[in-house]
Enzyme design. Structure first.
Site, mmCIF file in Angstrom:
data_model
loop_
_atom_site.group_PDB
_atom_site.id
_atom_site.type_symbol
_atom_site.label_atom_id
_atom_site.label_comp_id
_atom_site.label_asym_id
_atom_site.label_seq_id
_atom_site.Cartn_x
_atom_site.Cartn_y
_atom_site.Cartn_z
ATOM 1 N N TYR A 156 0.850 -1.207 0.000
ATOM 2 C CA TYR A 156 0.000 0.000 0.000
ATOM 3 C C TYR A 156 0.887 1.260 0.000
ATOM 4 C CZ TYR A 156 -3.253 3.354 2.262
ATOM 5 O OH TYR A 156 -4.018 4.446 2.602
HETATM 6 N N1 LIG Z 1 -8.572 7.029 6.577
HETATM 7 C C1 LIG Z 1 -7.286 7.190 6.791
HETATM 8 O O1 LIG Z 1 -6.798 7.132 7.942
HETATM 9 C C2 LIG Z 1 -6.358 7.476 5.629
HETATM 10 C C3 LIG Z 1 -5.037 7.832 5.931
HETATM 11 C C4 LIG Z 1 -4.161 8.078 4.876
HETATM 12 C C5 LIG Z 1 -4.605 8.021 3.573
HETATM 13 N N2 LIG Z 1 -5.898 7.684 3.302
HETATM 14 C C6 LIG Z 1 -6.295 7.658 1.907
HETATM 15 O O2 LIG Z 1 -7.488 8.406 1.759
HETATM 16 C C7 LIG Z 1 -8.259 7.877 0.683
HETATM 17 C C8 LIG Z 1 -9.675 7.597 1.139
HETATM 18 O O3 LIG Z 1 -9.637 6.714 2.230
HETATM 19 P P1 LIG Z 1 -10.862 6.542 3.231
HETATM 20 O O4 LIG Z 1 -10.289 6.250 4.560
HETATM 21 O O5 LIG Z 1 -11.802 7.655 3.042
HETATM 22 O O6 LIG Z 1 -11.452 5.152 2.674
HETATM 23 P P2 LIG Z 1 -12.932 4.531 2.604
HETATM 24 O O7 LIG Z 1 -13.822 5.137 3.617
HETATM 25 O O8 LIG Z 1 -12.715 3.075 2.629
HETATM 26 O O9 LIG Z 1 -13.376 4.952 1.146
HETATM 27 C C9 LIG Z 1 -12.693 4.416 0.044
HETATM 28 C C10 LIG Z 1 -13.377 4.884 -1.203
HETATM 29 O O10 LIG Z 1 -12.663 4.318 -2.317
HETATM 30 C C11 LIG Z 1 -13.593 3.634 -3.132
HETATM 31 N N3 LIG Z 1 -12.981 2.471 -3.761
HETATM 32 C C12 LIG Z 1 -12.289 1.463 -3.184
HETATM 33 N N4 LIG Z 1 -11.920 0.559 -4.098
HETATM 34 C C13 LIG Z 1 -12.400 1.001 -5.271
HETATM 35 C C14 LIG Z 1 -12.362 0.501 -6.598
HETATM 36 N N5 LIG Z 1 -11.781 -0.672 -6.902
HETATM 37 N N6 LIG Z 1 -12.952 1.223 -7.568
HETATM 38 C C15 LIG Z 1 -13.570 2.378 -7.295
HETATM 39 N N7 LIG Z 1 -13.649 2.915 -6.069
HETATM 40 C C16 LIG Z 1 -13.077 2.219 -5.072
HETATM 41 C C17 LIG Z 1 -14.739 3.253 -2.216
HETATM 42 O O11 LIG Z 1 -15.923 3.197 -2.979
HETATM 43 P P3 LIG Z 1 -16.925 1.950 -2.974
HETATM 44 O O12 LIG Z 1 -16.864 1.303 -1.644
HETATM 45 O O13 LIG Z 1 -18.248 2.569 -3.338
HETATM 46 O O14 LIG Z 1 -16.383 1.133 -4.061
HETATM 47 C C18 LIG Z 1 -14.809 4.431 -1.277
HETATM 48 O O15 LIG Z 1 -15.588 5.463 -1.816
HETATM 49 C C19 LIG Z 1 -7.513 6.649 0.174
HETATM 50 O O16 LIG Z 1 -6.722 7.025 -0.925
HETATM 51 C C20 LIG Z 1 -6.618 6.278 1.342
HETATM 52 O O17 LIG Z 1 -5.454 5.616 0.907
HETATM 53 C C21 LIG Z 1 -6.786 7.403 4.316
#
Ligand SMILES: NC(=O)c1ccc[n+]([C@@H]2O[C@H](COP(=O)([O-])OP(=O)(O)OC[C@H]3O[C@@H](n4cnc5c(N)ncnc54)[C@H](OP(=O)(O)O)[C@@H]3O)[C@@H](O)[C@H]2O)c1
Length: 248
Positions: A156
């Site tokens: 990742y």
């Molecule tokens: N939360 C944290 O602590 C954190 C920290 C650092 C970075 N990030 C980054 O922030 C971003 C968002 O994370 P989040 O925590 O908000 O995650 P999340 O709540 O799991 O949301 C992930 C989103 O990505 C979509 N997704 C996943 N796989 C997909 C696919 N194959 N095709 C299309 N859409 C897809 C999901 O849509 P569906 O479920 O509708 O497919 C969902 O809308 C990511 O890039 C993550 O790496 C998060």
């Protein structure tokens, strides 16, 4: 001024959802995207209820073809509304993590397919049209795990580190045509996706000077700044939004 249109990938949940809501509040027409149509339509409804404009386009981003399909559909949505696709937020990502030993090839390919290949081909399909029009803004969403070693997040983190390098490459490639490309690198943020981390999220946050877990809106605010005209002299940067974790 003409309404700008943004494609926010992964905006059915978490940071992407907060970004879609924020951009809509800033007057941007938003293409909400993800795999889950029900959650996507809920985001669209919320934006419309607040007086904004949004449309849902389903996509399962895995490779060049799925990225090209989403780029074409999002462009069509923008054009049907009388606009152009001016903003791309590469936010969708996957990756449950695990030790290097035992990581099967299918997992490696799936993580890099969604987190690296799909953003690459979204940019390849959308940035040239932005460049031809003389402007546009792209933000890639990275992670703290691309900058510091977090056990179990090797694949990742590596994919996101590559996305950070692409941010600079694209800033150089498309900057002369007026397209800005930046990156936001969030620290621990409370989202449906990070729920599975349980106590680890707070433990991670406690290592930073500010000490708290972010809300998705904290990350969305940084993304919204970078795509706005206020940031017209900013390109090629990766902005840490992590409570100071990498300052100490
Ligand atoms: N939360 C944290 O602590 C954190 C920290 C650092 C970075 N990030 C980054 O922030 C971003 C968002 O994370 P989040 O925590 O908000 O995650 P999340 O709540 O799991 O949301 C992930 C989103 O990505 C979509 N997704 C996943 N796989 C997909 C696919 N194959 N095709 C299309 N859409 C897809 C999901 O849509 P569906 O479920 O509708 O497919 C969902 O809308 C990511 O890039 C993550 O790496 C998060």
């Amino acid at each position: 001024m003409e309404t700008r249109t943004a494609l926010v990938t992964g905006s059915t949940s978490g940071i992407g959802r907060a970004t879609a809501l924020k951009l809509a509040r800033d007057g941007v027409r938003v293409v909400v995207s993800g795999r889950n149509a029900q959650r996507g339509l809920e985001v669209v409804e919320q934006i419309r209820a607040e007086g904004g404009e949004a449309h849902f386009v389903a996509a399962d981003l895995r490779d060049a073809q799925t990225a090209a399909d989403l780029a074409a559909k999002a462009t069509k949505v923008a054009e049907s509304a009388g606009g152009t696709l001016d903003i791309l937020v590469n936010n969708a990502a996957t990756g449950s993590g695990g030790p290097t030993e035992g990581t099967i090839e299918a997992t490696f390919d799936a993580v890099l397919g969604t987190n690296l290949k799909a953003p690459f081909y979204l940019v390849a399909n959308l940035a040239p049209a932005m460049a031809a029009r003389g402007g546009g803004a792209i933000v890639n969403v990275s992670t703290l795990a691309a900058d510091v070693a977090l056990p179990g997040l090797a694949v990742y983190g590596a994919g996101k580190a590559a996305l950070e390098l692409l941010t600079k490459s694209w800033a150089a490639e498309f900057g002369p045509a007026g397209v800005r490309v930046n990156c936001v690198r969030p620290g621990p943020t409370r989202t449906p996706g990070s729920e599975a981390l349980g106590d680890f999220l707070q433990q991670l946050a406690a290592q930073a000077p500010l000490g708290f877990v972010a809300d998705p809106a904290d990350i969305a605010a940084a993304i919204a700044f970078l795509v706005s005209d206020e940031a017209r002299f900013v390109t090629g940067v990766t902005l840490d939004v992590n409570g100071g974790r990498t300052a100490v």
